[in-house]
Scaffold this motif. Structure first.
Motif, mmCIF file in Angstrom:
data_model
loop_
_atom_site.group_PDB
_atom_site.id
_atom_site.type_symbol
_atom_site.label_atom_id
_atom_site.label_comp_id
_atom_site.label_asym_id
_atom_site.label_seq_id
_atom_site.Cartn_x
_atom_site.Cartn_y
_atom_site.Cartn_z
ATOM 1 N N PRO A 1 17.026 -1.002 7.358
ATOM 2 C CA PRO A 1 16.186 -1.876 8.199
ATOM 3 C C PRO A 1 14.811 -1.274 8.464
ATOM 4 O O PRO A 1 13.805 -1.990 8.451
ATOM 5 N N ALA A 2 14.767 0.035 8.693
ATOM 6 C CA ALA A 2 13.491 0.688 8.996
ATOM 7 C C ALA A 2 12.558 0.650 7.810
ATOM 8 O O ALA A 2 11.374 0.296 7.940
ATOM 9 N N VAL A 3 13.060 1.009 6.637
ATOM 10 C CA VAL A 3 12.221 1.029 5.442
ATOM 11 C C VAL A 3 11.714 -0.370 5.117
ATOM 12 O O VAL A 3 10.527 -0.571 4.822
ATOM 13 N N ASN A 4 12.592 -1.354 5.176
ATOM 14 C CA ASN A 4 12.171 -2.730 4.886
ATOM 15 C C ASN A 4 11.112 -3.215 5.869
ATOM 16 O O ASN A 4 10.162 -3.907 5.483
ATOM 17 N N ARG A 5 11.266 -2.831 7.127
ATOM 18 C CA ARG A 5 10.277 -3.259 8.134
ATOM 19 C C ARG A 5 8.931 -2.581 7.903
ATOM 20 O O ARG A 5 7.875 -3.215 8.050
ATOM 21 N N LEU A 6 8.950 -1.306 7.552
ATOM 22 C CA LEU A 6 7.708 -0.585 7.285
ATOM 23 C C LEU A 6 6.985 -1.172 6.073
ATOM 24 O O LEU A 6 5.764 -1.367 6.092
ATOM 25 N N VAL A 7 7.736 -1.454 5.021
ATOM 26 C CA VAL A 7 7.143 -2.037 3.819
ATOM 27 C C VAL A 7 6.558 -3.413 4.131
ATOM 28 O O VAL A 7 5.444 -3.746 3.703
ATOM 29 N N ASP A 8 7.297 -4.210 4.888
ATOM 30 C CA ASP A 8 6.818 -5.550 5.239
ATOM 31 C C ASP A 8 5.533 -5.469 6.058
ATOM 32 O O ASP A 8 4.617 -6.284 5.879
#
Length: 272
Positions: free
Chosen positions: A96-103
Motif C-alpha cells: 500500500p505504501a509503495v503504490n501510494r507513493l508512486v501514485d
C-alpha cells in the motif's frame, strides 16, 4: 516507467521477501543495487527468477545511501518517470505504501513523496529524541513541518519524480536531506502521503552502535541540508561536535566511476 531502487548488502534470508512484495506493486522494474555482499544475497535473487528484477552488482561496499544515487542515475538512463526507494531489509507489507507513493508522483505530480514514520517509545529513547529534534528543526526551517511533520527521505520508503532527478546533483541523492532541501529551494512539490509505524517496515534489528552511527549520519546530513538551504558552505559540525557516523564510508569515487562508465553509453549527463 516506475522503478524501485533497492540497496542491498548481506540481506540473505530477507531480500527474497522484499522483492516478492515489490513485484506485486505498481513498479515496472526493480533494480537491486548489490554492494559489497559476502553472503548468498545474489544467489537468493537469482533463484527467484522474478521478471521485474535486475541487479547492479558492486564488489566493494558503496557506503550509506550511495546505492540510491547509483539507482537514480541508472533509472534516468532507462527513462524512469518515478523512482521509489526501498531498503533491502524491509520485509514488511509495503505494497500500500509503495503504490501510494508512486501514485503521488505519477498522478498528483509530487516531486518528492515521503513516508511519515511513527516511532516506537520515542520518549524512552534519548538517541531517537535527538534525531527527531533535528528532523523537526530541518522541516521547520524548510517551512514543511505543519505539512509533513518530521518526515525526511532518509527514513522509510520515498519516491522522486523525473523532474527532481534531472534538476538535482546526482551525488546529493546519497545525502537524502539535501535532496529535500533542494526540492524546497527549487519550488518543487513535497508531500508525505504515507504514514506507518516503524515496526511495520520489517527492518532488520541492529545494535546500539549501529543505531548511534545511523543517527549521527542523518544528523550530519541534516546539518549539510540546512547549510545548503541557507546558501552556506556545507558542514557537519554543530557546537563543536562533528556528526559523521557512516559518512566517511560513502564511496563517492565509486559513484563517479559508475557515472563515467554509463555516461559513455547514454545521452543524459547529470546536472551538477
Amino acid at each position: 516507467m516506475n522503478i524501485a531502487v533497492v540497496p542491498a548488502k548481506n540481506e540473505q534470508g530477507r531480500i527474497g521477501k522484499v522483492l516478492d512484495n515489490l513485484s506485486d506493486t505498481a513498479v515496472d522494474r526493480i533494480v537491486v543495487v548489490l554492494n559489497g555482499s559476502r553472503d548468498g544475497t545474489l544467489k537468493e535473487i537469482k533463484t527467484q527468477k522474478l521478471p521485474k528484477v535486475e541487479v547492479l552488482s558492486f564488489r566493494e561496499p558503496l557506503g550509506y545511501d550511495i546505492p540510491r544515487a547509483v539507482g537514480v542515475y541508472y533509472a534516468l538512463k532507462k527513462g524512469a518517470e518515478c523512482v521509489v526507494f526501498v531498503d533491502g531489509d524491509m520485509t514488511g507489507n509495503l505494497l500500500p505504501a509503495v503504490n501510494r507513493l508512486v501514485d503521488a508522483v505519477v498522478s498528483e505530480k509530487v516531486d518528492l513523496a515521503m513516508t511519515r514514520i511513527q516511532p516506537e517509545m520515542i520518549s524512552e529513547n534519548e538517541l531517537a529524541r535527538e534525531l527527531y529534534l533535528f528532523r523537526r528543526v530541518l522541516n521547520e526551517r524548510l517551512g514543511l513541518y505543519k505539512k509533513v511533520g518530521v518526515a525526511i527521505p532518509s527514513h522509510g520508503p520515498c519516491a522522486v519524480s523525473r523532474r527532481l532527478m534531472e534538476k538535482a546533483d546526482i551525488r546529493d541523492f546519497a545525502v537524502p536531506p539535501v535532496i529535500l532541501a533542494f526540492a524546497v529551494k527549487n519550488d518543487l512539490r513535497v508531500e508525505a502521503p504515507v504514514e506507518m509505524h516503524s515496526r511495520e517496515l520489517g527492518s532488520k534489528v541492529r545494535g546500539f552502535s549501529h543505531a548511534k552511527k545511523i543517527a549521527d549520519t542523518i544528523i550530519g546530513d541534516i546539518l549539510e541540508a540546512l547549510a545548503f538551504f541557507e546558501g552556506k558552505p556545507r558542514k557537519r559540525i554543530l557546537l563543536q561536535k562533528e556528526y559523521q557516523g557512516y559518512n566517511p564510508r560513502r564511496r563517492f569515487d565509486l559513484l563517479e566511476r559508475f557515472i563515467a562508465l554509463y555516461g559513455r553509453n547514454f545521452d543524459f549527463n547529470p546536472s551538477t
